[in-house]
Design an enzyme around this catalytic site. Structure first.
Site, PDB file in Angstrom:
ATOM      1  N   GLU A  28      45.412  43.044  41.203  1.00  0.00           N
ATOM      2  CA  GLU A  28      44.705  44.323  41.380  1.00  0.00           C
ATOM      3  C   GLU A  28      43.251  44.087  41.794  1.00  0.00           C
ATOM      4  OE1 GLU A  28      46.088  47.186  41.601  1.00  0.00           O
ATOM      5  OE2 GLU A  28      48.022  46.372  41.010  1.00  0.00           O
ATOM      6  N   ASP A  41      41.557  45.193  45.271  1.00  0.00           N
ATOM      7  CA  ASP A  41      40.310  45.976  45.283  1.00  0.00           C
ATOM      8  C   ASP A  41      39.275  45.331  46.208  1.00  0.00           C
ATOM      9  OD1 ASP A  41      41.140  47.990  43.651  1.00  0.00           O
ATOM     10  OD2 ASP A  41      40.086  47.290  41.847  1.00  0.00           O
ATOM     11  N   HIS A  72      47.539  44.585  48.740  1.00  0.00           N
ATOM     12  CA  HIS A  72      48.678  43.967  48.042  1.00  0.00           C
ATOM     13  C   HIS A  72      49.632  43.328  49.041  1.00  0.00           C
ATOM     14  CE1 HIS A  72      47.830  45.102  44.013  1.00  0.00           C
ATOM     15  NE2 HIS A  72      47.895  46.402  44.224  1.00  0.00           N
ATOM     16  N   HIS A 131      43.634  49.549  49.506  1.00  0.00           N
ATOM     17  CA  HIS A 131      43.990  48.747  48.331  1.00  0.00           C
ATOM     18  C   HIS A 131      45.478  48.370  48.390  1.00  0.00           C
ATOM     19  CE1 HIS A 131      44.279  47.796  43.955  1.00  0.00           C
ATOM     20  NE2 HIS A 131      45.481  48.320  44.119  1.00  0.00           N
ATOM     21  N   GLU A 132      46.331  49.348  48.703  1.00  0.00           N
ATOM     22  CA  GLU A 132      47.773  49.067  48.784  1.00  0.00           C
ATOM     23  C   GLU A 132      48.067  48.071  49.905  1.00  0.00           C
ATOM     24  OE1 GLU A 132      49.933  50.033  46.560  1.00  0.00           O
ATOM     25  OE2 GLU A 132      48.373  51.134  45.515  1.00  0.00           O
TER      26      GLU A 132
HETATM   27 ZN   LIG Z   1      47.223  47.994  43.070  1.00  0.00          ZN
END
Ligand SMILES: [Zn+2]
Length: 412
Positions: free
Chosen positions: A355, A359, A281, A277-278
């Site tokens: 976010e 995801d 980003h 997930h990071e």
């Molecule tokens: Zn996040």
């Protein structure tokens, strides 16, 4: 007089909106305290759900005190005459048009605001966090952190402040444009030195030693084509038992940091999903977009400041006789948040959109079910509420509510 009323109206509207949202949050969370929401019934015990509700209510109450305190300080500084008094005091030591007068005034107001906020901060850590079992900080560590923070702030901030004040005086009518360029360059410089120079002053970073986890992470990085300056575990548990994972820095200096609390609580496959997930980003350029957005925003604000600083009424209607450029900068820093507060929902929306995107990226490059399991554990461990007030959440929350995130993860 008109501007005085505009200022008071903005302050009143922002303050009452903040209070109203806090009260809504308290009411909503309390109303849902009695039962764990259906989709979490098997994974979060009732006692943990109730603890999260109490913790959320306590934090919202602190927020109310903070809001009232901030509004009182702002009124005292401006219309109450405290800023003028401080400026007059500074004139005993420095000429009013000198750089030093401006710097001393701005620094003294920042220190004063910090000092006035200190009791509430102490209460938050040593009473609220302590009561809910999250605090690992001692009073000694708090004081060391405070002194280090002041020293780092002085070393990094005072040269920047002096440069800005000098540009305001020396660069002519377009000073605000030069100040903006300096701020952009400075934010890039900070990003570069922060992970390697500043963060190690506060935390220890050790290479990840868990071989199973390290192998999973290497494989994930290989799969996603991600290069970094290393994978570190940070001793976040020295201060708090809240867990987290993040990237620090960018370009060649970027490193991946996992909190020790996260590594100890999550299974390797769950850590991998959180990390994916990071990575999302990063890969989806959220960090660069966020920086570009904040640069655009600060450009607009400085443009407005450039225009306001030339208008005597800007100072006089906020209770000031001393109309110097440093005073304009200070007034602007104090007053502007009451206006920009109304942009907050847009910022939050942008962040929640990112976010969801991250995801989806994690679901493609790791296991969505593992991310769901990790999220449930993190919500449980951090006592984050599963039932936020929808309006409060839409206004402030950088992350979508757990139920909505998980529902989307299950369908991707
Ligand atoms: Zn996040």
């Amino acid at each position: 007089m008109v501007f005085t009323w505009i200022f008071l109206a903005a302050l009143g509207a922002a303050t009452s909106t903040r209070l109203w949202l806090s009260l809504r949050q308290i009411r909503h969370v309390r109303a849902h305290r009695g039962a764990v929401p259906g989709m979490f019934a098997g994974s979060i015990p009732l006692a943990a759900h109730q603890k999260a509700a109490d913790y959320t209510v306590e934090k919202a109450r602190l927020g109310i005190v903070d809001t009232l305190l901030d509004a009182a300080i702002l009124l005292a500084l401006t219309l109450g005459g405290a800023l003028q008094w401080l400026s007059d005091l500074g004139q005993r030591a420095f000429a009013v048009e000198s750089l030093w007068h401006g710097a001393a005034l701005i620094l003294s107001v920042l220190l004063l605001k910090g000092a006035l906020g200190l009791p509430l901060n102490l209460y938050r850590i040593f009473v609220v966090e302590e009561r809910f079992g999250f605090n690992r900080m001692t009073l000694g560590l708090f004081c060391v952190d405070l002194l280090k923070g002041l020293a780092v702030g002085a070393v990094l901030g005072i040269p920047l402040l002096l440069l800005i004040l000098w540009l305001m005086q020396a660069a002519g009518p377009l000073w605000w444009l030069y100040v903006w360029a300096v701020l952009v360059a400075y934010s890039l410089f900070l990003q570069m030195i922060y992970p390697a120079v500043v963060m190690p002053l506060f935390n220890k970073f050790s290479p990840l030693t868990d071989a199973v986890l390290a192998a999973r992470v290497e494989e994930l990085l290989r799969r996603t084509g991600f290069r970094s300056r290393g994978l570190y575990v940070m001793d976040g548990s020295r201060r708090s038992s809240h867990g987290n994972a993040f990237f620090a820095g960018f370009g060649a200096a970027k490193r991946i940091v996992l909190f020790d609390t996260l590594v100890s609580r999550l299974q390797p496959a769950e850590v991998e999903a959180v990390l994916a997930h990071e990575l999302g980003h990063y890969k989806l350029h959220h960090i660069v977009k966020g920086m570009a957005l904040s640069w655009g925003f600060s450009f607009l604000l400085l443009l407005v400041l450039g225009a306001l600083a030339a208008e005597p009424w800007f100072y006089h209607r906020l209770g000031l006789q001393t109309a110097t450029l440093p005073m304009a900068l200070l007034l602007f820093m104090l007053v502007m948040p009451e206006f920009t507060f109304f942009v907050q929902p847009l910022m939050s929306r942008f962040s929640r959109h990112n976010e969801y995107e991250a995801d989806r990226y994690a679901a493609r490059n790791a296991d969505a079910a593992e991310l769901v399991r990790a999220l449930v554990k993190l919500y449980h461990d951090n006592s984050a509420t599963l039932t936020p007030d929808p309006l409060h959440s839409a206004y402030y929350d950088s992350h979508p509510p757990a139920a909505m995130r998980i529902a989307r993860l299950r369908t991707t």
